[in-house]
Enzyme design. Sequence first.
Site, PDB file in Angstrom:
ATOM      1  N   LYS A 197     -21.792  29.475  62.857  1.00 32.22           N
ATOM      2  CA  LYS A 197     -21.501  30.981  62.181  1.00 32.22           C
ATOM      3  C   LYS A 197     -22.701  31.518  61.601  1.00 32.22           C
ATOM      4  CE  LYS A 197     -18.543  33.636  59.239  1.00 32.22           C
ATOM      5  NZ  LYS A 197     -17.494  33.770  58.665  1.00 32.22           N
ATOM      6  N   GLU A 203     -26.584  20.086  59.263  1.00 32.26           N
ATOM      7  CA  GLU A 203     -26.291  19.154  60.154  1.00 32.26           C
ATOM      8  C   GLU A 203     -26.232  19.458  61.615  1.00 32.26           C
ATOM      9  OE1 GLU A 203     -24.171  20.064  57.805  1.00 32.26           O
ATOM     10  OE2 GLU A 203     -23.058  18.505  57.003  1.00 32.26           O
ATOM     11  N   GLY A 255     -14.881  30.552  59.869  1.00 30.64           N
ATOM     12  CA  GLY A 255     -15.057  29.372  60.754  1.00 30.64           C
ATOM     13  C   GLY A 255     -14.049  28.556  61.531  1.00 30.64           C
ATOM     14  N   ARG A 256     -12.918  28.307  60.480  1.00 30.94           N
ATOM     15  CA  ARG A 256     -11.993  27.548  61.009  1.00 30.94           C
ATOM     16  C   ARG A 256     -10.867  28.306  61.585  1.00 30.94           C
ATOM     17  NH1 ARG A 256     -12.393  28.234  55.428  1.00 30.94           N
ATOM     18  NH2 ARG A 256     -10.866  29.147  54.324  1.00 30.94           N
ATOM     19  N   GLU A 341      -8.837  23.530  53.742  1.00 29.23           N
ATOM     20  CA  GLU A 341     -10.406  24.382  53.373  1.00 29.23           C
ATOM     21  C   GLU A 341      -9.509  25.629  52.998  1.00 29.23           C
ATOM     22  OE1 GLU A 341     -14.397  23.767  55.091  1.00 29.23           O
ATOM     23  OE2 GLU A 341     -13.673  25.545  56.118  1.00 29.23           O
ATOM     24  N   HIS A 372       3.353   2.655  64.778  1.00 27.27           N
ATOM     25  CA  HIS A 372       3.039   1.295  64.665  1.00 27.27           C
ATOM     26  C   HIS A 372       1.831   0.889  63.666  1.00 27.27           C
ATOM     27  CE1 HIS A 372       5.572   0.184  68.198  1.00 27.27           C
ATOM     28  NE2 HIS A 372       5.085   1.431  68.519  1.00 27.27           N
ATOM     29  N   LYS A 501     -23.166  20.633  49.203  1.00 26.80           N
ATOM     30  CA  LYS A 501     -24.381  20.803  49.950  1.00 26.80           C
ATOM     31  C   LYS A 501     -25.574  21.214  49.279  1.00 26.80           C
ATOM     32  CE  LYS A 501     -21.907  23.617  53.520  1.00 26.80           C
ATOM     33  NZ  LYS A 501     -21.642  25.177  53.901  1.00 26.80           N
TER      34      LYS A 501
HETATM   35  O1  F6P Z   1     -18.963  23.560  55.028  1.00 24.50           O
HETATM   36  C1  F6P Z   1     -17.794  24.136  55.603  1.00 24.50           C
HETATM   37  C2  F6P Z   1     -18.029  25.158  56.567  1.00 24.50           C
HETATM   38  O2  F6P Z   1     -18.726  26.357  56.051  1.00 24.50           O
HETATM   39  C3  F6P Z   1     -16.902  25.691  57.290  1.00 24.50           C
HETATM   40  O3  F6P Z   1     -16.364  26.473  56.625  1.00 24.50           O
HETATM   41  C4  F6P Z   1     -17.530  25.987  58.549  1.00 24.50           C
HETATM   42  O4  F6P Z   1     -16.379  25.812  59.400  1.00 24.50           O
HETATM   43  C5  F6P Z   1     -18.333  24.815  58.793  1.00 24.50           C
HETATM   44  O5  F6P Z   1     -19.204  24.609  57.570  1.00 24.50           O
HETATM   45  C6  F6P Z   1     -19.759  24.931  59.742  1.00 24.50           C
HETATM   46  O6  F6P Z   1     -20.222  26.155  59.238  1.00 24.50           O
HETATM   47  P1  F6P Z   1     -21.117  26.920  60.354  1.00 24.50           P
HETATM   48  O7  F6P Z   1     -20.429  27.496  61.701  1.00 24.50           O
HETATM   49  O8  F6P Z   1     -21.709  28.061  59.728  1.00 24.50           O
HETATM   50  O9  F6P Z   1     -22.260  26.096  60.715  1.00 24.50           O
END
Ligand code: F6P
Length: 536
Positions: A197, A203, A255-256, A341, A372, A501
């Site tokens: 987003k 990452e 995002g979620r 979240e 199990h 972060k």
């Molecule tokens: O660190 C949490 C977050 O901001 C989430 O809310 C989001 O889904 C995820 O990181 C990834 O963010 P992006 O889509 O901006 O890479």
Amino acid sequence: MQLNTLRDLADSIADTRIQDLFAKGSDRAKAFSATTGDLLFDYSKTQIDEKIRSALIHLCDRANLAARREAMFTGEKINETEGRAVLHTALRNLDGGAVEVDGEDVMPGVLATLQRMRVFAEEVRGGTISGSGGSFTDVVNIGIGGSDLGPVMATHALAPYHDGPRLHYVSNVDGAHIADTLRELDPARTLVIVASKTFTTIETMTNARTARAWMLDGGGDPARQFAAVSSAVDKTGNFGIPEDRVFGFADWVGGRYSVWGPVGLPVMIAVGSNAFDAFLRGGQAMDLHFRSAEWTENMPVMLALVGIWHRQVLNYASRAVLPYDQRLLRLPAYFQQLEMESNGKSVAMDGSVLTVPSGPVVWGEPGTNGQHAFYQLIHQGTDVIPCEFMVAAEGHEPELAHHHRLLLANCLAQSEALMCGRSLDEARTRMAEKGLHGGELERQARHRVFPGNRPSTTLIYPKLTPFVLGQIIALYEHRVFVEGVLLSINSFDQWGVELGKELATSLGPIVDGDVGTENKDGSTAALVSYALRHRG
Ligand code: F6P
């Protein structure tokens, strides 16, 4: 949230066994369930009775739930700490008319992007869009959190509909993830979708650069083999992804909550645009239900009220999501982000400190595997863990219908066992039947007692189709929204992820060995020093 009445009611039924409630009511199973379309949500195996339900529903009216719900659907900026509207529902509002943000209808843009996704997905599937080595055999989605969990979950869930290229997901910055994923792939026939987003997530950007280098090394062509999904379309250009390969979405999609839009592109490539449309229609059907049904018949509202009853009134700290559906194996992780979240906050919308517990810990695994592993604690541990079972009436494999019958029987057996338990007398009888007596019978019997009276709900659906998946995901989204409104919190920001972060960024040069650990605490300094000593 005023919980005094509910807490008094909880005290008054402390000794009531759930199973006795069935004897009292004429048709408890029907009265304490909600239906919409072909979905049935049964919450009769909880301690909720008429009085408790009325008191819970009263909370909705006190919190102005109806007005808050309309505010969300009509584009008001209910995400107050970020000054944003919350309109993931617009992404599935296929023929529902205008939705305005700041006086502007967002639907033409939403539908135009959806149409671009359909064309792109079908061209990838048909081979019209291809890599330098020919049609795409594999698609790698690089994203994390909301840009990963939704599409991963949906790709597994819709496996019977998967007739496009193979899909892979890379989320973790751990090099092992991308190395293991790319190892078997042909760089000239792989499409990489970078989903972020913000297009700044460390990452995702690290993995995207690694994938680009891998592709270049292997004779692929990143200019034609990369696509981006983002609401920061300016940044995607800087990364070198051509504009016609960028699928944007607005900042009013969290995002979620984003799987319904361009973040769902890999799913659309896997299952085709018709199946993806059916998924959207399932979500839209749940929206219509949520927006119009009376509280007692409203599935997301009742699911939320059961959640409030267990977490905020009875103080149960976690809830288990237990899909008896192997293809929903990533659903617990998806709900974990969605719920934790969204509602893992201790400050109310007005800045005051929450006086009731925040949302619960959400966890789970598909049945029957969990049985199990951790069900021992659910049945006989000292903590009560409300369980949310899910199961289909039939599977996708008619030739394996006997498997499905066993699956269903196991699911129903668990909720029955949790509710009914096994008394000491029953356990004694069983031990006597096995020939035990005296002290040994007594000792053994105690280990075989199940306290019972442990609450669970069951969501049952005909079959896990794209439409049903859409209904289920939207059901839980609205559940989270309702719980957030009742708690007076903002379910749509996530400030709690920021500190980690920031510190990771400042630790980067320290871990590289370029900066010393003087400003760090003793533990962090010792761990850094260990890592520096032990790396090759
Ligand atoms: O660190 C949490 C977050 O901001 C989430 O809310 C989001 O889904 C995820 O990181 C990834 O963010 P992006 O889509 O901006 O890479």
